[in-house]
Design a protein around this motif. Structure first.
Motif, mmCIF file in Angstrom:
data_model
loop_
_atom_site.group_PDB
_atom_site.id
_atom_site.type_symbol
_atom_site.label_atom_id
_atom_site.label_comp_id
_atom_site.label_asym_id
_atom_site.label_seq_id
_atom_site.Cartn_x
_atom_site.Cartn_y
_atom_site.Cartn_z
ATOM 1 N N TYR A 13 5.484 -6.373 5.902
ATOM 2 C CA TYR A 13 4.368 -5.688 6.565
ATOM 3 C C TYR A 13 3.303 -6.688 7.010
ATOM 4 O O TYR A 13 2.828 -6.662 8.150
ATOM 5 C CB TYR A 13 3.778 -4.667 5.593
ATOM 6 N N LEU A 15 -5.423 -1.448 7.111
ATOM 7 C CA LEU A 15 -4.635 -1.241 5.900
ATOM 8 C C LEU A 15 -5.210 -0.106 5.056
ATOM 9 O O LEU A 15 -4.469 0.707 4.502
ATOM 10 C CB LEU A 15 -4.589 -2.537 5.081
ATOM 11 N N LEU A 21 0.811 0.678 13.196
ATOM 12 C CA LEU A 21 1.456 0.118 12.016
ATOM 13 C C LEU A 21 2.968 0.176 12.122
ATOM 14 O O LEU A 21 3.663 -0.766 11.762
ATOM 15 C CB LEU A 21 0.990 0.876 10.763
ATOM 16 N N TYR A 55 -1.193 6.703 14.644
ATOM 17 C CA TYR A 55 -0.629 5.849 13.610
ATOM 18 C C TYR A 55 0.428 4.890 14.145
ATOM 19 O O TYR A 55 1.093 4.200 13.382
ATOM 20 C CB TYR A 55 0.019 6.716 12.519
ATOM 21 N N GLN A 85 2.572 1.247 3.511
ATOM 22 C CA GLN A 85 1.126 1.057 3.614
ATOM 23 C C GLN A 85 0.456 1.261 2.260
ATOM 24 O O GLN A 85 -0.398 0.467 1.849
ATOM 25 C CB GLN A 85 0.521 2.015 4.645
ATOM 26 N N THR A 88 1.280 -1.592 -0.054
ATOM 27 C CA THR A 88 0.497 -2.779 0.280
ATOM 28 C C THR A 88 -0.932 -2.642 -0.228
ATOM 29 O O THR A 88 -1.523 -3.609 -0.724
ATOM 30 C CB THR A 88 0.497 -3.019 1.804
ATOM 31 N N GLN A 89 -1.488 -1.446 -0.135
ATOM 32 C CA GLN A 89 -2.821 -1.205 -0.692
ATOM 33 C C GLN A 89 -2.831 -1.472 -2.198
ATOM 34 O O GLN A 89 -3.730 -2.140 -2.723
ATOM 35 C CB GLN A 89 -3.247 0.242 -0.424
ATOM 36 N N THR A 130 5.015 5.303 8.028
ATOM 37 C CA THR A 130 5.048 4.079 7.211
ATOM 38 C C THR A 130 4.163 4.256 5.981
ATOM 39 O O THR A 130 3.601 3.287 5.473
ATOM 40 C CB THR A 130 4.567 2.865 8.038
#
Length: 224
Positions: free
Chosen positions: A81, A104, A216, A213, A116, A119-120, A112
């Motif tokens: 990502y 993000l 991303l 969106y 996402q 990743t957060q 996704t």
């Protein structure tokens, strides 16, 4: 008998004139007109400028460290990502930008959502366990005071996570540290530049009529 006074125009610029006149003429002018001396603009203190410039380097530094950490930890989806976003950079240095971090933690893309949110979560983990180590072992940061500034910045990055819109006002300095309105304008202009340069309006960016969106998903699909 009326006295003669002499004057000389030294410079004209933007509707203003610089004159050289006799002192007696100046006395006459002061006697007949109320002249307010132009207020000298206060210069932004060096310490405030330095803090503002440093604050703009925080996000690129830590997001780059975050990407390398994700690779080392084997977080393939997170690494993919981040590299997809990094690959889209058009500047020579290909630095991450504030806009990337704002996206993000912005609106969740249903297509996704998993990556996402992962990743957060990993960003929060990185700030809590690894960010300080990355600063301490970084040989490129020679000055110890600069290292301390980066370490202190980690707490600011953590604090942003508690806000309704994380990192939305990250470049804005507290009002008590601003010496005049020009600093705030500079901060706003920089935020706008960050938005544009981070790909906010590139060919993959949606308009308000399109899927909000799609950015991303496009970024990640390009990586694959």
């Amino acid at each position: 008998m009326q006295e003669d006074y002499t004057y000389q125009i030294l410079k004209k610029c933007n509707g203003k004139v610089i004159l050289q006149i006799d002192e007696q003429l100046l006395d006459v002018i002061n006697a007949h007109f109320t002249i307010k001396p132009q207020q000298q603009q206060r210069e932004v203190p060096y310490s405030v400028k330095k803090q503002h410039n440093f604050q703009r380097r925080i996000v690129p530094f830590f997001m780059n460290q975050f990407m390398h950490w994700a690779e080392e930890m084997g977080y393939k989806q997170v690494d993919g990502y981040l590299r997809a976003i990094h690959k889209k950079k058009t500047s020579k240095q290909q630095k991450f930008e504030l806009g990337d971090l704002k996206k993000l933690f912005g609106a969740i893309n249903p297509r996704t959502k998993i990556i996402q949110m992962e990743t957060q979560t990993k960003w929060i983990e990185f700030l809590g366990t690894q960010a300080e180590i990355c600063v301490l072992v970084n040989n490129k940061i020679k000055d110890q005071s600069t290292k301390q500034m980066y370490i202190q910045a980690i707490e600011h990055l953590k604090a942003e996570l508690k806000k309704e819109q994380p990192y939305d006002k990250f470049l804005s300095l507290p009002k008590k540290e601003e010496s005049n309105d020009s600093l705030m304008e500079e901060s706003k202009e920089q935020s706008i530049k960050e938005e544009y340069s981070s790909g906010e309006f590139d060919e993959y960016a949606p308009t308000y009529k399109e899927d909000p969106y799609s950015y991303l998903s496009c970024a990640y699909s390009n990586y694959e």
